[in-house]
Design a protein around this motif. Structure first.
Motif, mmCIF file in Angstrom:
data_model
loop_
_atom_site.group_PDB
_atom_site.id
_atom_site.type_symbol
_atom_site.label_atom_id
_atom_site.label_comp_id
_atom_site.label_asym_id
_atom_site.label_seq_id
_atom_site.Cartn_x
_atom_site.Cartn_y
_atom_site.Cartn_z
ATOM 1 N N MET A 194 -14.222 70.166 -24.596
ATOM 2 C CA MET A 194 -13.182 69.270 -24.169
ATOM 3 C C MET A 194 -13.782 68.152 -23.326
ATOM 4 O O MET A 194 -14.648 68.392 -22.492
ATOM 5 N N ASN A 195 -13.318 66.941 -23.559
ATOM 6 C CA ASN A 195 -13.741 65.801 -22.758
ATOM 7 C C ASN A 195 -12.659 65.452 -21.750
ATOM 8 O O ASN A 195 -11.470 65.661 -21.999
ATOM 9 N N ALA A 196 -13.090 64.912 -20.621
ATOM 10 C CA ALA A 196 -12.163 64.461 -19.596
ATOM 11 C C ALA A 196 -12.646 63.123 -19.057
ATOM 12 O O ALA A 196 -13.826 62.799 -19.139
ATOM 13 N N ILE A 197 -11.706 62.374 -18.494
ATOM 14 C CA ILE A 197 -12.012 61.109 -17.849
ATOM 15 C C ILE A 197 -11.881 61.322 -16.340
ATOM 16 O O ILE A 197 -10.871 61.839 -15.868
ATOM 17 N N ILE A 198 -12.924 60.944 -15.605
ATOM 18 C CA ILE A 198 -12.901 61.021 -14.151
ATOM 19 C C ILE A 198 -12.974 59.594 -13.620
ATOM 20 O O ILE A 198 -13.852 58.831 -14.023
ATOM 21 N N THR A 199 -12.037 59.245 -12.735
ATOM 22 C CA THR A 199 -12.093 57.947 -12.080
ATOM 23 C C THR A 199 -12.289 58.174 -10.583
ATOM 24 O O THR A 199 -11.743 59.106 -10.007
ATOM 25 N N VAL A 200 -13.094 57.314 -9.990
ATOM 26 C CA VAL A 200 -13.368 57.364 -8.553
ATOM 27 C C VAL A 200 -13.151 55.957 -8.006
ATOM 28 O O VAL A 200 -13.741 55.001 -8.512
ATOM 29 N N VAL A 201 -12.292 55.845 -6.989
ATOM 30 C CA VAL A 201 -11.984 54.550 -6.394
ATOM 31 C C VAL A 201 -11.972 54.694 -4.878
ATOM 32 O O VAL A 201 -11.415 55.658 -4.351
ATOM 33 N N GLY A 202 -12.597 53.737 -4.190
ATOM 34 C CA GLY A 202 -12.580 53.751 -2.733
ATOM 35 C C GLY A 202 -13.536 52.723 -2.167
ATOM 36 O O GLY A 202 -14.168 51.975 -2.909
ATOM 37 N N SER A 203 -13.628 52.711 -0.860
ATOM 38 C CA SER A 203 -14.565 51.796 -0.202
ATOM 39 C C SER A 203 -15.988 52.147 -0.613
ATOM 40 O O SER A 203 -16.345 53.321 -0.678
ATOM 41 N N ASP A 204 -16.776 51.112 -0.881
ATOM 42 C CA ASP A 204 -18.153 51.327 -1.306
ATOM 43 C C ASP A 204 -18.983 51.911 -0.173
ATOM 44 O O ASP A 204 -18.877 51.476 0.973
ATOM 45 N N LYS A 205 -19.744 52.952 -0.481
ATOM 46 C CA LYS A 205 -20.662 53.548 0.485
ATOM 47 C C LYS A 205 -21.771 54.270 -0.264
ATOM 48 O O LYS A 205 -21.638 54.594 -1.452
ATOM 49 N N VAL A 206 -22.842 54.516 0.405
ATOM 50 C CA VAL A 206 -23.998 55.177 -0.179
ATOM 51 C C VAL A 206 -23.647 56.621 -0.570
ATOM 52 O O VAL A 206 -23.021 57.331 0.206
ATOM 53 N N GLY A 207 -24.046 57.020 -1.771
ATOM 54 C CA GLY A 207 -23.992 58.413 -2.167
ATOM 55 C C GLY A 207 -22.824 58.846 -3.022
ATOM 56 O O GLY A 207 -22.765 60.003 -3.416
ATOM 57 N N ILE A 208 -21.898 57.947 -3.335
ATOM 58 C CA ILE A 208 -20.737 58.372 -4.130
ATOM 59 C C ILE A 208 -21.168 58.895 -5.491
ATOM 60 O O ILE A 208 -20.807 60.007 -5.889
ATOM 61 N N ILE A 209 -21.948 58.106 -6.217
ATOM 62 C CA ILE A 209 -22.390 58.528 -7.555
ATOM 63 C C ILE A 209 -23.211 59.808 -7.453
ATOM 64 O O ILE A 209 -23.026 60.743 -8.244
ATOM 65 N N ALA A 210 -24.100 59.879 -6.473
ATOM 66 C CA ALA A 210 -24.965 61.061 -6.314
ATOM 67 C C ALA A 210 -24.152 62.320 -6.059
ATOM 68 O O ALA A 210 -24.404 63.366 -6.675
ATOM 69 N N LYS A 211 -23.170 62.242 -5.169
ATOM 70 C CA LYS A 211 -22.387 63.434 -4.832
ATOM 71 C C LYS A 211 -21.536 63.911 -6.004
ATOM 72 O O LYS A 211 -21.463 65.104 -6.287
ATOM 73 N N VAL A 212 -20.899 62.964 -6.695
ATOM 74 C CA VAL A 212 -20.063 63.345 -7.837
ATOM 75 C C VAL A 212 -20.922 63.901 -8.966
ATOM 76 O O VAL A 212 -20.639 64.970 -9.511
ATOM 77 N N SER A 213 -21.993 63.204 -9.324
ATOM 78 C CA SER A 213 -22.834 63.660 -10.438
ATOM 79 C C SER A 213 -23.553 64.965 -10.100
ATOM 80 O O SER A 213 -23.735 65.818 -10.979
ATOM 81 N N ASN A 214 -23.943 65.164 -8.844
ATOM 82 C CA ASN A 214 -24.571 66.420 -8.446
ATOM 83 C C ASN A 214 -23.598 67.586 -8.610
ATOM 84 O O ASN A 214 -23.968 68.648 -9.126
ATOM 85 N N PHE A 215 -22.354 67.400 -8.179
ATOM 86 C CA PHE A 215 -21.358 68.459 -8.336
ATOM 87 C C PHE A 215 -21.166 68.803 -9.815
ATOM 88 O O PHE A 215 -21.129 69.973 -10.193
ATOM 89 N N LEU A 216 -21.052 67.765 -10.646
ATOM 90 C CA LEU A 216 -20.870 68.001 -12.079
ATOM 91 C C LEU A 216 -22.068 68.762 -12.657
ATOM 92 O O LEU A 216 -21.896 69.710 -13.424
ATOM 93 N N SER A 217 -23.260 68.379 -12.286
ATOM 94 C CA SER A 217 -24.471 69.034 -12.764
ATOM 95 C C SER A 217 -24.511 70.510 -12.364
ATOM 96 O O SER A 217 -24.862 71.365 -13.170
ATOM 97 N N GLU A 218 -24.126 70.790 -11.125
ATOM 98 C CA GLU A 218 -24.115 72.173 -10.642
ATOM 99 C C GLU A 218 -23.201 73.072 -11.467
ATOM 100 O O GLU A 218 -23.401 74.272 -11.536
#
Length: 89
Positions: free
Chosen positions: A1-25
């Motif tokens: 199954m595929n899903a769409i994840i959207t992330v919106v908020g104030s720009d700050k360091v680490g957003i992509i890293a934290k989300v992708s790390n959780f998904l990888s785990e």
């Protein structure tokens, strides 16, 4: 199954890293990703594949809500079929 994840908020360091790390785990593959900064706001959309995931989409939503609160962003997850139906012209 595929899903769409959207992330919106104030720009700050680490957003992509934290989300992708959780998904990888949780063995969730990122099939496609796009991100941009709009007027200082971080906006990311990902298509992910949950076929080998070790958590359900409901647990993914719950965990992503916690992660979103910690980062001060909004994260939404929608089944790709629902997303496609909603955005069909």
């Amino acid at each position: 199954m595929n899903a769409i994840i959207t992330v919106v908020g104030s720009d700050k360091v680490g957003i992509i890293a934290k989300v992708s790390n959780f998904l990888s785990e949780h063995k969730i593959n990122i099939a496609d990703i796009t991100q941009t900064i709009l007027s200082g706001n971080f906006v990311m959309m990902m298509m992910v594949n949950l076929d080998k995931s070790d958590i359900s989409i409901e647990d993914l939503r719950s965990n992503m809500n916690t992660l979103a609160e910690d980062m001060g962003v909004e994260i939404n997850i929608m089944n790709e079929k629902v997303f496609s139906s909603m955005h069909r012209v």
